[in-house]
Design a protein around this motif. Sequence first.
Motif, PDB file in Angstrom:
ATOM      1  N   GLN A  47       0.844  -1.194   0.000  1.00  0.00           N
ATOM      2  CA  GLN A  47       0.000   0.000   0.000  1.00  0.00           C
ATOM      3  C   GLN A  47       0.879   1.242   0.000  1.00  0.00           C
ATOM      4  O   GLN A  47       1.819   1.345   0.765  1.00  0.00           O
ATOM      5  CB  GLN A  47      -0.908   0.007   1.239  1.00  0.00           C
ATOM      6  N   ALA A  48       0.571   2.199  -0.851  1.00  0.00           N
ATOM      7  CA  ALA A  48       1.304   3.452  -0.931  1.00  0.00           C
ATOM      8  C   ALA A  48       0.921   4.355   0.236  1.00  0.00           C
ATOM      9  O   ALA A  48      -0.150   4.226   0.820  1.00  0.00           O
ATOM     10  CB  ALA A  48       1.000   4.155  -2.248  1.00  0.00           C
ATOM     11  N   TYR A  49       1.804   5.287   0.549  1.00  0.00           N
ATOM     12  CA  TYR A  49       1.561   6.271   1.599  1.00  0.00           C
ATOM     13  C   TYR A  49       0.478   7.237   1.141  1.00  0.00           C
ATOM     14  O   TYR A  49       0.525   7.759   0.036  1.00  0.00           O
ATOM     15  CB  TYR A  49       2.858   7.027   1.896  1.00  0.00           C
ATOM     16  N   CYS A  50      -0.519   7.483   1.967  1.00  0.00           N
ATOM     17  CA  CYS A  50      -1.606   8.419   1.668  1.00  0.00           C
ATOM     18  C   CYS A  50      -1.358   9.701   2.466  1.00  0.00           C
ATOM     19  O   CYS A  50      -1.433   9.691   3.697  1.00  0.00           O
ATOM     20  CB  CYS A  50      -2.947   7.792   2.045  1.00  0.00           C
ATOM     21  N   PRO A  51      -1.029  10.795   1.775  1.00  0.00           N
ATOM     22  CA  PRO A  51      -0.655  12.033   2.484  1.00  0.00           C
ATOM     23  C   PRO A  51      -1.756  12.568   3.381  1.00  0.00           C
ATOM     24  O   PRO A  51      -2.938  12.485   3.051  1.00  0.00           O
ATOM     25  CB  PRO A  51      -0.374  13.019   1.338  1.00  0.00           C
ATOM     26  N   GLN A  52      -1.351  13.135   4.503  1.00  0.00           N
ATOM     27  CA  GLN A  52      -2.292  13.741   5.446  1.00  0.00           C
ATOM     28  C   GLN A  52      -2.838  15.049   4.895  1.00  0.00           C
ATOM     29  O   GLN A  52      -2.198  15.707   4.080  1.00  0.00           O
ATOM     30  CB  GLN A  52      -1.606  14.043   6.771  1.00  0.00           C
ATOM     31  N   VAL A  53      -4.017  15.449   5.391  1.00  0.00           N
ATOM     32  CA  VAL A  53      -4.605  16.737   5.029  1.00  0.00           C
ATOM     33  C   VAL A  53      -4.290  17.720   6.154  1.00  0.00           C
ATOM     34  O   VAL A  53      -4.504  17.418   7.332  1.00  0.00           O
ATOM     35  CB  VAL A  53      -6.137  16.626   4.851  1.00  0.00           C
ATOM     36  N   VAL A  54      -3.756  18.883   5.777  1.00  0.00           N
ATOM     37  CA  VAL A  54      -3.436  19.927   6.749  1.00  0.00           C
ATOM     38  C   VAL A  54      -4.067  21.241   6.295  1.00  0.00           C
ATOM     39  O   VAL A  54      -4.348  21.424   5.112  1.00  0.00           O
ATOM     40  CB  VAL A  54      -1.914  20.106   6.926  1.00  0.00           C
ATOM     41  N   MET A  55      -4.281  22.129   7.253  1.00  0.00           N
ATOM     42  CA  MET A  55      -4.806  23.452   6.948  1.00  0.00           C
ATOM     43  C   MET A  55      -3.886  24.485   7.580  1.00  0.00           C
ATOM     44  O   MET A  55      -3.563  24.387   8.760  1.00  0.00           O
ATOM     45  CB  MET A  55      -6.220  23.602   7.494  1.00  0.00           C
ATOM     46  N   ARG A  56      -3.464  25.453   6.773  1.00  0.00           N
ATOM     47  CA  ARG A  56      -2.590  26.506   7.284  1.00  0.00           C
ATOM     48  C   ARG A  56      -3.431  27.637   7.862  1.00  0.00           C
ATOM     49  O   ARG A  56      -4.523  27.930   7.375  1.00  0.00           O
ATOM     50  CB  ARG A  56      -1.702  27.050   6.164  1.00  0.00           C
ATOM     51  N   ASP A  57      -2.902  28.288   8.916  1.00  0.00           N
ATOM     52  CA  ASP A  57      -3.637  29.365   9.574  1.00  0.00           C
ATOM     53  C   ASP A  57      -3.992  30.503   8.625  1.00  0.00           C
ATOM     54  O   ASP A  57      -5.077  31.060   8.702  1.00  0.00           O
ATOM     55  CB  ASP A  57      -2.826  29.938  10.741  1.00  0.00           C
ATOM     56  N   GLN A  58      -3.083  30.835   7.694  1.00  0.00           N
ATOM     57  CA  GLN A  58      -3.308  32.005   6.836  1.00  0.00           C
ATOM     58  C   GLN A  58      -4.447  31.827   5.826  1.00  0.00           C
ATOM     59  O   GLN A  58      -4.946  32.811   5.311  1.00  0.00           O
ATOM     60  CB  GLN A  58      -2.029  32.458   6.132  1.00  0.00           C
ATOM     61  N   ASN A  59      -4.863  30.602   5.540  1.00  0.00           N
ATOM     62  CA  ASN A  59      -5.990  30.452   4.602  1.00  0.00           C
ATOM     63  C   ASN A  59      -7.025  29.437   5.084  1.00  0.00           C
ATOM     64  O   ASN A  59      -7.736  28.847   4.296  1.00  0.00           O
ATOM     65  CB  ASN A  59      -5.498  30.120   3.196  1.00  0.00           C
ATOM     66  N   ALA A  60      -7.145  29.268   6.396  1.00  0.00           N
ATOM     67  CA  ALA A  60      -8.110  28.326   6.963  1.00  0.00           C
ATOM     68  C   ALA A  60      -9.504  28.926   7.100  1.00  0.00           C
ATOM     69  O   ALA A  60     -10.483  28.204   7.225  1.00  0.00           O
ATOM     70  CB  ALA A  60      -7.630  27.839   8.324  1.00  0.00           C
ATOM     71  N   VAL A  61      -9.602  30.260   7.046  1.00  0.00           N
ATOM     72  CA  VAL A  61     -10.881  30.959   7.174  1.00  0.00           C
ATOM     73  C   VAL A  61     -11.001  31.937   6.008  1.00  0.00           C
ATOM     74  O   VAL A  61     -10.027  32.572   5.611  1.00  0.00           O
ATOM     75  CB  VAL A  61     -10.963  31.724   8.516  1.00  0.00           C
ATOM     76  N   GLN A  88      -8.777   9.497   0.988  1.00  0.00           N
ATOM     77  CA  GLN A  88      -8.611   8.094   0.641  1.00  0.00           C
ATOM     78  C   GLN A  88      -7.740   8.074  -0.600  1.00  0.00           C
ATOM     79  O   GLN A  88      -7.926   8.877  -1.513  1.00  0.00           O
ATOM     80  CB  GLN A  88      -9.963   7.454   0.356  1.00  0.00           C
ATOM     81  N   CYS A  89      -6.791   7.157  -0.649  1.00  0.00           N
ATOM     82  CA  CYS A  89      -5.860   7.103  -1.769  1.00  0.00           C
ATOM     83  C   CYS A  89      -5.932   5.759  -2.477  1.00  0.00           C
ATOM     84  O   CYS A  89      -6.148   4.731  -1.847  1.00  0.00           O
ATOM     85  CB  CYS A  89      -4.427   7.312  -1.288  1.00  0.00           C
ATOM     86  N   THR A  90      -5.745   5.816  -3.780  1.00  0.00           N
ATOM     87  CA  THR A  90      -5.541   4.620  -4.584  1.00  0.00           C
ATOM     88  C   THR A  90      -4.267   4.864  -5.383  1.00  0.00           C
ATOM     89  O   THR A  90      -3.939   6.008  -5.711  1.00  0.00           O
ATOM     90  CB  THR A  90      -6.721   4.342  -5.542  1.00  0.00           C
TER      91      THR A  90
END
Length: 188
Positions: A47-61, A88-90
């Motif tokens: 299984q390949a690595y599925c990157p995490q989802v992150v949100m930066r403070d400068q564009n989260a709102v 989800q990754c494929t």
Amino acid sequence: MVGKFSRGFLTLSLVAGLSSCNSASQGLDLSSNAASANAQPVQAVVQAYCPQVVMRDQNAVYRSYAKGGQDNPDKLLYQVSFNDSTRQCTANETTITINLIAQGRVVQGPAGTPGSVSLPILVEVVDGDNIIYSQKVAYPVDVPVGGTQFIFSKADVQIPNNPGGASRFTRVRLGFDNAPAAKKPRRS
């Protein structure tokens, strides 16, 4: 006393049900020797690595104001933010496809009215400091009085699948395109 009896009965029923799932059945043979003799060898898949989802403070709102009311709370039309996200990754030999889903909320401001709004959502995939995917999506949401929740889905985020999968430094950045709109040139 009835509560203790019903909890005990429930526990006993659950244990009996689970133990019956593990019993061997003589009537059902899951190993088919005839089918396995004709089957082609199966290659192992890692299984390949599925990157995490992150949100930066400068564009989260994201905030939208009435004309001429930038940063004036009384002129706020609506404010948008993401609450939660998942992915989800494929993968195949050359590409990792990420299906991104996020839950967001639109809150109506003092100057806002119900109606349809177009949210400037920015999806980027970065590996360290390198941007390997970037797309802005104009996402429509119908906003009733007060505000609403929405589900954003983007199923076609594709990045290269390197030997061994994506780097452990690869992240999916989700946010809003807060850059001011480019001014249109005036015609003479």
